[in-house]
Design a protein around this motif. Structure first.
Motif, PDB file in Angstrom:
ATOM      1  N   PRO A   1      19.638 -16.933   4.097  1.00 19.18           N
ATOM      2  CA  PRO A   1      20.153 -15.711   3.464  1.00 19.18           C
ATOM      3  C   PRO A   1      20.107 -15.757   1.934  1.00 19.18           C
ATOM      4  N   GLY A   2      20.350 -16.939   1.358  1.00 15.94           N
ATOM      5  CA  GLY A   2      20.317 -17.046  -0.100  1.00 15.94           C
ATOM      6  C   GLY A   2      18.954 -16.697  -0.669  1.00 15.94           C
ATOM      7  N   THR A   3      17.891 -17.097   0.035  1.00 16.52           N
ATOM      8  CA  THR A   3      16.528 -16.782  -0.402  1.00 16.52           C
ATOM      9  C   THR A   3      16.274 -15.287  -0.312  1.00 16.52           C
ATOM     10  N   VAL A   4      16.712 -14.665   0.780  1.00 10.54           N
ATOM     11  CA  VAL A   4      16.532 -13.228   0.958  1.00 10.54           C
ATOM     12  C   VAL A   4      17.295 -12.462  -0.127  1.00 10.54           C
ATOM     13  N   LYS A   5      18.490 -12.913  -0.438  1.00  8.27           N
ATOM     14  CA  LYS A   5      19.288 -12.263  -1.465  1.00  8.27           C
ATOM     15  C   LYS A   5      18.571 -12.308  -2.820  1.00  8.27           C
ATOM     16  N   ARG A   6      17.994 -13.458  -3.163  1.00  5.98           N
ATOM     17  CA  ARG A   6      17.274 -13.568  -4.434  1.00  5.98           C
ATOM     18  C   ARG A   6      16.051 -12.654  -4.467  1.00  5.98           C
ATOM     19  N   GLU A   7      15.347 -12.550  -3.335  1.00  7.32           N
ATOM     20  CA  GLU A   7      14.188 -11.661  -3.271  1.00  7.32           C
ATOM     21  C   GLU A   7      14.612 -10.208  -3.441  1.00  7.32           C
TER      22      GLU A   7
ATOM     23  N   SER B   1       0.811  -1.221   0.000  1.00  7.32           N
ATOM     24  CA  SER B   1       0.000   0.000   0.000  1.00  7.32           C
ATOM     25  C   SER B   1       0.842   1.269   0.000  1.00  7.32           C
ATOM     26  N   LYS B   2       2.155   1.119   0.044  1.00 11.83           N
ATOM     27  CA  LYS B   2       3.041   2.273   0.135  1.00 11.83           C
ATOM     28  C   LYS B   2       3.412   2.801  -1.239  1.00 11.83           C
ATOM     29  N   ASN B   3       3.420   4.115  -1.384  1.00 11.44           N
ATOM     30  CA  ASN B   3       3.895   4.774  -2.593  1.00 11.44           C
ATOM     31  C   ASN B   3       5.340   4.349  -2.868  1.00 11.44           C
ATOM     32  N   LEU B   4       5.682   4.050  -4.128  1.00 11.43           N
ATOM     33  CA  LEU B   4       7.026   3.558  -4.441  1.00 11.43           C
ATOM     34  C   LEU B   4       8.121   4.479  -3.924  1.00 11.43           C
ATOM     35  N   THR B   5       7.928   5.774  -4.110  1.00 14.55           N
ATOM     36  CA  THR B   5       8.961   6.723  -3.688  1.00 14.55           C
ATOM     37  C   THR B   5       9.056   6.825  -2.172  1.00 14.55           C
ATOM     38  N   HIS B   6       8.032   6.359  -1.477  1.00 15.16           N
ATOM     39  CA  HIS B   6       8.037   6.439  -0.012  1.00 15.16           C
ATOM     40  C   HIS B   6       8.711   5.235   0.635  1.00 15.16           C
ATOM     41  N   ILE B   7       9.055   4.229  -0.161  1.00 14.87           N
ATOM     42  CA  ILE B   7       9.757   3.058   0.376  1.00 14.87           C
ATOM     43  C   ILE B   7      11.235   3.403   0.518  1.00 14.87           C
ATOM     44  N   THR B   8      11.752   3.341   1.714  1.00 16.67           N
ATOM     45  CA  THR B   8      13.084   3.845   2.030  1.00 16.67           C
ATOM     46  C   THR B   8      14.082   2.694   2.241  1.00 16.67           C
ATOM     47  N   PRO B   9      15.383   3.015   2.254  1.00 13.61           N
ATOM     48  CA  PRO B   9      16.383   1.996   2.613  1.00 13.61           C
ATOM     49  C   PRO B   9      16.121   1.388   3.981  1.00 13.61           C
ATOM     50  N   GLY B  10      15.567   2.204   4.894  1.00 11.60           N
ATOM     51  CA  GLY B  10      15.220   1.683   6.218  1.00 11.60           C
ATOM     52  C   GLY B  10      14.145   0.605   6.136  1.00 11.60           C
ATOM     53  N   ASP B  11      13.192   0.792   5.209  1.00  9.57           N
ATOM     54  CA  ASP B  11      12.164  -0.236   5.002  1.00  9.57           C
ATOM     55  C   ASP B  11      12.801  -1.535   4.499  1.00  9.57           C
ATOM     56  N   ILE B  12      13.773  -1.400   3.621  1.00  9.64           N
ATOM     57  CA  ILE B  12      14.477  -2.579   3.093  1.00  9.64           C
ATOM     58  C   ILE B  12      15.240  -3.271   4.216  1.00  9.64           C
ATOM     59  N   ASP B  13      15.851  -2.493   5.100  1.00  8.82           N
ATOM     60  CA  ASP B  13      16.548  -3.069   6.258  1.00  8.82           C
ATOM     61  C   ASP B  13      15.581  -3.875   7.124  1.00  8.82           C
ATOM     62  N   ASP B  14      14.395  -3.295   7.360  1.00  7.44           N
ATOM     63  CA  ASP B  14      13.387  -3.990   8.168  1.00  7.44           C
ATOM     64  C   ASP B  14      12.950  -5.281   7.491  1.00  7.44           C
ATOM     65  N   TYR B  15      12.802  -5.215   6.176  1.00 11.80           N
ATOM     66  CA  TYR B  15      12.369  -6.396   5.428  1.00 11.80           C
ATOM     67  C   TYR B  15      13.423  -7.498   5.502  1.00 11.80           C
ATOM     68  N   LYS B  16      14.690  -7.118   5.349  1.00  6.71           N
ATOM     69  CA  LYS B  16      15.769  -8.105   5.445  1.00  6.71           C
ATOM     70  C   LYS B  16      15.765  -8.783   6.802  1.00  6.71           C
ATOM     71  N   GLN B  17      15.628  -7.986   7.852  1.00  2.00           N
ATOM     72  CA  GLN B  17      15.639  -8.542   9.205  1.00  2.00           C
ATOM     73  C   GLN B  17      14.473  -9.506   9.403  1.00  2.00           C
ATOM     74  N   MET B  18      13.302  -9.117   8.906  1.00  5.15           N
ATOM     75  CA  MET B  18      12.114  -9.964   9.043  1.00  5.15           C
ATOM     76  C   MET B  18      12.295 -11.291   8.306  1.00  5.15           C
ATOM     77  N   ARG B  19      12.783 -11.226   7.063  1.00  6.93           N
ATOM     78  CA  ARG B  19      12.888 -12.437   6.240  1.00  6.93           C
ATOM     79  C   ARG B  19      14.025 -13.354   6.706  1.00  6.93           C
ATOM     80  N   LEU B  20      15.101 -12.760   7.252  1.00 10.37           N
ATOM     81  CA  LEU B  20      16.211 -13.584   7.738  1.00 10.37           C
ATOM     82  C   LEU B  20      15.813 -14.438   8.933  1.00 10.37           C
ATOM     83  N   GLU B  21      14.747 -14.043   9.619  1.00 15.38           N
ATOM     84  CA  GLU B  21      14.234 -14.845  10.731  1.00 15.38           C
ATOM     85  C   GLU B  21      13.379 -16.000  10.231  1.00 15.38           C
ATOM     86  N   GLU B  22      13.026 -15.961   8.921  1.00 12.07           N
ATOM     87  CA  GLU B  22      12.103 -16.960   8.368  1.00 12.07           C
ATOM     88  C   GLU B  22      12.762 -17.906   7.374  1.00 12.07           C
ATOM     89  N   VAL B  23      13.703 -17.378   6.574  1.00 12.71           N
ATOM     90  CA  VAL B  23      14.312 -18.180   5.510  1.00 12.71           C
ATOM     91  C   VAL B  23      15.820 -17.980   5.497  1.00 12.71           C
TER      92      VAL B  23
END
Length: 364
Positions: A131-137, A107-129
Motif C-alpha cells: 500500500p505504501g508504494t501505491v500511495k506514493r504513486e 492513450s487516454k485523454n487526460l479529461t477522460h480519466i475518471t475517479p473510477g479509473d483511479i479505483d481500478d488502478y489502485k485495485q490492480m497495483r494493490l495486488e502487486e505491491v
C-alpha cells in the motif's frame, strides 16, 4: 458554433456523454473535446471555448495543438516541470512511479480519466505491491493532474482527489542498537560502510548523503553543509562533524581519489538513483542477521540517540532539518519527561526553608 454534447460508445456498448466546442477561424473549423459530462460541466466547457477565442484574437492559439493531451503526451511535460522548474530532486523517481499508470492509461485523454479509473488502478497495483508504494504513486499522479489543470490542459476535478488515497498503516520506527550497528558495519561492503557511518552520526537522509560533494564538507570548521537544492525542506542546513565521523570522512577522501562526490558506487561513479543503494543495504542487513531495518531508520536512530543523550529538541530539529520542533517530538519519551518534571518540583519543595530538617541542613 458553441458548446454541444456528443455520445461516445465503448466496445461493450456503453454510451458516455462528452462536452465539445466548435469554432471557426479564418475559414477553418476548430472542434475539440473538453471532457466527460458529469466530470466537466457545461460552464467549464464554455470557459474553455472562450479562452480559445481569446487566444485566437491574440494570435497565440496553435490550432495544431488545440486539444486536451493524452496522459502519455503530457507525462514528459510533467517530468520536465518537476526537474527544471520545481527543481524536484526526486524527478527520476516520479518518472518511474508513473510507469505503470501510463502503461495502463497512456492513450487516454487526460479529461477522460475518471475517479473510477483511479479505483481500478489502485485495485490492480494493490495486488502487486505494498500500500505504501501505491500511495506514493497516487501522490505523483495527483501532482500531474494539478499541473495539467493549472496549465489548462485538463478540466474538472482531480480524479485522484475524488477517488481518495490508499490508507497506509504507520510503520513503527526501527531503532538500531549498538550491537546491531557493529554487526551491520562488519558485514557492509567498503562502499556502504562510510555511508552508514555518516547517516548514524548526522541523521542525514539518503538523498542528502548520495548527493553530498566534497566542497560541502569543511574539515577546517568541522561542518557539513546540506544545500537547499538537496534538502527536503528546501532550506540549507549545517551539521557538525564529530571526531569519529571526521576520521571516517578523511579516510573516504583518500578512497574517492579526487572525485567531486563523497560517496561512490562500487564502479567508482556517483549514485544516479537512491534505489542503487537498496540491494547492498538489504544484503548487509541479511548477513548481519538484522530484520525489519530500512535505511531511513538510521536517521531515526541518530535522532533518538541525540534526544536520549539530553540534546535539546530544538537543536535536534535544526540538525535534522525539521521545520518545527513538533516533528522532532516523536523521538522524545513524554512519559519519562513528565516524571522528570515532577521530580524537579519535588526537589524545589524539599529545598524550601520551612521544609529543611536537621538531616537536610541549609548548605553554606
Amino acid at each position: 458554433m458553441g458548446v454541444f454534447k456528443r455520445w461516445h460508445e465503448s466496445k461493450d456498448g456503453t454510451k458516455t456523454p462528452y462536452w465539445y466546442y466548435r469554432l471557426w477561424h479564418n475559414g477553418r473549423e476548430i472542434k475539440r473535446s473538453v471532457g466527460e459530462a458529469g466530470i466537466v460541466t457545461k460552464t467549464q466547457a464554455k470557459r474553455v471555448m472562450e479562452e480559445t477565442k481569446r487566444q485566437l484574437r491574440l494570435g497565440k492559439f496553435d490550432i495544431s495543438d488545440a486539444r486536451i493531451p493524452t496522459l502519455g503526451e503530457f507525462q514528459p511535460h510533467f517530468i520536465r516541470h518537476q526537474r527544471d522548474v520545481a527543481l524536484n530532486r526526486s524527478w527520476a523517481r516520479d518518472e518511474y512511479g508513473l510507469k505503470h499508470f501510463v502503461s495502463k492509461f497512456g492513450s487516454k485523454n487526460l479529461t477522460h480519466i475518471t475517479p473510477g479509473d483511479i479505483d481500478d488502478y489502485k485495485q490492480m497495483r494493490l495486488e502487486e505491491v505494498k500500500p505504501g508504494t501505491v500511495k506514493r504513486e497516487l501522490e505523483i499522479i495527483r501532482r500531474l493532474f494539478n499541473l495539467a489543470k493549472r496549465d489548462k490542459k485538463c478540466f474538472g476535478d482531480n480524479p485522484v482527489t475524488e477517488s481518495g488515497m490508499v490508507r497506509v498503516e504507520n510503520q513503527v520506527m526501527r531503532i538500531l542498537s549498538y550491537e546491531e550497528e557493529e554487526k551491520l558495519l562488519k558485514h557492509s561492503p567498503a562502499h556502504l560502510k562510510p555511508i552508514i557511518m555518516t547517516a548514524l552520526n548526522t541523521g542525514m537522509r539518503k538523498g542528502e548523503l548520495l548527493t553530498l560533494t566534497w566542497d560541502a564538507v569543511d574539515f577546517h570548521n568541522n561542518i557539513i553543509t546540506v544545500h537547499a537544492q538537496h534538502s527536503k525542506s528546501r532550506k540549507t542546513k549545517k551539521i557538525p562533524i564529530n571526531p569519529p565521523l571526521r576520521k571516517a570522512l578523511l579516510e573516504q577522501k583518500l578512497v574517492t581519489q579526487g572525485s567531486g562526490y563523497v560517496f561512490l558506487t562500487p564502479n567508482g561513479g556517483p549514485y544516479k538513483h537512491q534505489s542503487c543503494l537498496k540491494k547492498s543495504f538489504l544484503t548487509a542487513c541479511k548477513k548481519a542477521g538484522i530484520e525489519g531495518l530500512r535505511f531511513h531508520d538510521l536517521r531515526h536512530t541518530a535522532a533518538t540517540r541525540m534526544v536520549e543523550g539530553g540534546v535539546p529538541l530544538h537543536a535536534v530539529a535544526k540538525i535534522l532539518g525539521h521545520s518545527t520542533v513538533r516533528t522532532t517530538e516523536r523521538y522524545s519519551h513524554p512519559e519519562q519527561s513528565i516524571n522528570e518534571a515532577v521530580l524537579v518540583l519535588e526537589n524545589f519543595n524539599t529545598n524550601r526553608p520551612e521544609n529543611r530538617t536537621s538531616e537536610n541542613p541549609e548548605k553554606p
